[in-house]
Design a protein around this motif. Structure first.
Motif, PDB file in Angstrom:
ATOM      1  N   VAL A 113      10.892   6.007  -6.481  1.00  0.00           N
ATOM      2  CA  VAL A 113      11.936   6.352  -5.513  1.00  0.00           C
ATOM      3  C   VAL A 113      13.089   6.982  -6.286  1.00  0.00           C
ATOM      4  O   VAL A 113      13.592   6.390  -7.238  1.00  0.00           O
ATOM      5  CB  VAL A 113      12.446   5.084  -4.778  1.00  0.00           C
ATOM      6  N   TYR A 114      13.479   8.174  -5.860  1.00  0.00           N
ATOM      7  CA  TYR A 114      14.555   8.883  -6.539  1.00  0.00           C
ATOM      8  C   TYR A 114      15.757   9.167  -5.648  1.00  0.00           C
ATOM      9  O   TYR A 114      16.776   9.649  -6.134  1.00  0.00           O
ATOM     10  CB  TYR A 114      14.036  10.202  -7.131  1.00  0.00           C
ATOM     11  N   GLY A 151       9.339   1.640  -8.258  1.00  0.00           N
ATOM     12  CA  GLY A 151       8.371   2.361  -9.068  1.00  0.00           C
ATOM     13  C   GLY A 151       8.821   2.719 -10.467  1.00  0.00           C
ATOM     14  O   GLY A 151       8.172   3.523 -11.132  1.00  0.00           O
ATOM     15  N   MET A 152       9.936   2.140 -10.944  1.00  0.00           N
ATOM     16  CA  MET A 152      10.312   2.352 -12.352  1.00  0.00           C
ATOM     17  C   MET A 152       9.243   1.764 -13.253  1.00  0.00           C
ATOM     18  O   MET A 152       8.988   2.272 -14.343  1.00  0.00           O
ATOM     19  CB  MET A 152      11.656   1.683 -12.675  1.00  0.00           C
ATOM     20  N   PHE A 165      19.480   2.331  -2.671  1.00  0.00           N
ATOM     21  CA  PHE A 165      20.450   1.332  -2.234  1.00  0.00           C
ATOM     22  C   PHE A 165      19.810   0.312  -1.301  1.00  0.00           C
ATOM     23  O   PHE A 165      20.108  -0.882  -1.389  1.00  0.00           O
ATOM     24  CB  PHE A 165      21.682   1.965  -1.560  1.00  0.00           C
ATOM     25  N   GLU A 166      18.940   0.765  -0.409  1.00  0.00           N
ATOM     26  CA  GLU A 166      18.241  -0.166   0.482  1.00  0.00           C
ATOM     27  C   GLU A 166      17.524  -1.238  -0.335  1.00  0.00           C
ATOM     28  O   GLU A 166      17.665  -2.435  -0.074  1.00  0.00           O
ATOM     29  CB  GLU A 166      17.241   0.579   1.361  1.00  0.00           C
ATOM     30  N   PHE A 167      16.765  -0.817  -1.336  1.00  0.00           N
ATOM     31  CA  PHE A 167      16.034  -1.786  -2.153  1.00  0.00           C
ATOM     32  C   PHE A 167      16.976  -2.666  -2.971  1.00  0.00           C
ATOM     33  O   PHE A 167      16.718  -3.850  -3.150  1.00  0.00           O
ATOM     34  CB  PHE A 167      14.996  -1.102  -3.048  1.00  0.00           C
ATOM     35  N   ASP A 226       0.800  -1.226   0.000  1.00  0.00           N
ATOM     36  CA  ASP A 226       0.000   0.000   0.000  1.00  0.00           C
ATOM     37  C   ASP A 226       0.831   1.275   0.000  1.00  0.00           C
ATOM     38  O   ASP A 226       0.406   2.289  -0.551  1.00  0.00           O
ATOM     39  CB  ASP A 226      -0.927   0.030   1.219  1.00  0.00           C
ATOM     40  N   PHE A 227       2.027   1.236   0.614  1.00  0.00           N
ATOM     41  CA  PHE A 227       2.776   2.474   0.811  1.00  0.00           C
ATOM     42  C   PHE A 227       4.137   2.543   0.121  1.00  0.00           C
ATOM     43  O   PHE A 227       4.713   3.622   0.019  1.00  0.00           O
ATOM     44  CB  PHE A 227       2.962   2.740   2.308  1.00  0.00           C
ATOM     45  N   GLU A 228       4.672   1.401  -0.333  1.00  0.00           N
ATOM     46  CA  GLU A 228       6.010   1.431  -0.921  1.00  0.00           C
ATOM     47  C   GLU A 228       6.071   0.888  -2.346  1.00  0.00           C
ATOM     48  O   GLU A 228       6.637   1.528  -3.225  1.00  0.00           O
ATOM     49  CB  GLU A 228       6.989   0.628  -0.052  1.00  0.00           C
ATOM     50  N   TRP A 229       5.551  -0.304  -2.571  1.00  0.00           N
ATOM     51  CA  TRP A 229       5.721  -1.007  -3.844  1.00  0.00           C
ATOM     52  C   TRP A 229       5.116  -0.205  -4.990  1.00  0.00           C
ATOM     53  O   TRP A 229       3.952   0.197  -4.951  1.00  0.00           O
ATOM     54  CB  TRP A 229       5.079  -2.386  -3.761  1.00  0.00           C
TER      55      TRP A 229
END
Length: 185
Positions: free
Chosen positions: A26-27, A171-172, A33-35, A19-22
């Motif tokens: 992210v820029y 989110g690419m 790097f975390e992902f 719901d909040f990340e996938w």
């Protein structure tokens, strides 16, 4: 009740991630790097396994600080191998250190890792129109291209499947299915 993508279980952790990340673009390099680190550890495992250990990874890898990770000593490497809270794979732990070093090299060359990675999609997310599980690919020509480019720079555990999952996570590509409440209308 919210209708979510097919892969989301009744786990609150999974639902919050969905719901909040996938699929949210992210820029910033720190989150990228975390992902990248989490996705490389996920290779061959389920994402929920990684999500359940995410905070352990955060603690073990200095809050995903790639500057610190790039300088990890053999003692730190051996400490990580003993950490039962993370995935204790020798090659994946070693790759986290190598990938952090290469991440910094890309920043020097391109100004940021974000500039580098988002250039593959002209800095705009790809919004797919998938209806169900069988429509969503594990890899694409673009994930193949990104995988090859990163491998050429020396990155490890960045195969096409890992790269497509990374692209989804940052989110690419937006792969929320059309029946999901997160699908952009």
């Amino acid at each position: 009740m919210k209708h979510r993508c097919f892969w989301v279980t009744d786990s609150k952790l999974y639902q919050d991630y969905h719901d909040f990340e996938w699929g949210v673009p992210v820029y910033d390099d720190e989150t990228l790097f975390e992902f990248l680190l989490l996705e490389t550890f996920q290779a061959g495992l389920s994402w929920i396994t990684i999500l359940n250990k995410r905070e352990n990874f955060r603690a073990a890898f200095d809050d995903f600080d790639y500057q610190k990770i790039a300088k990890y000593s053999e003692a730190k490497y051996n400490e990580l191998l003993q950490n039962a809270g993370i995935i204790r794979n020798k090659l994946k732990i070693r790759s986290a250190i190598t990938n952090a070093q290469l991440f910094i090299e890309i920043q020097k060359e391109y100004g940021s890792f974000s500039n580098y990675i988002w250039n593959f999609v002209n800095h705009e997310p790809i919004i797919n129109k998938f209806h169900n599980k069988k429509d969503v690919p594990a890899t694409t020509e673009l994930s193949d291209t990104i995988s090859k480019a990163l491998k050429k720079k020396g990155f490890k555990f960045v195969g096409s499947t890992v790269m497509y999952a990374f692209m989804q996570a940052i989110g690419m590509v937006n792969d929320h299915t059309t029946n999901c409440f997160k699908y952009p209308n």
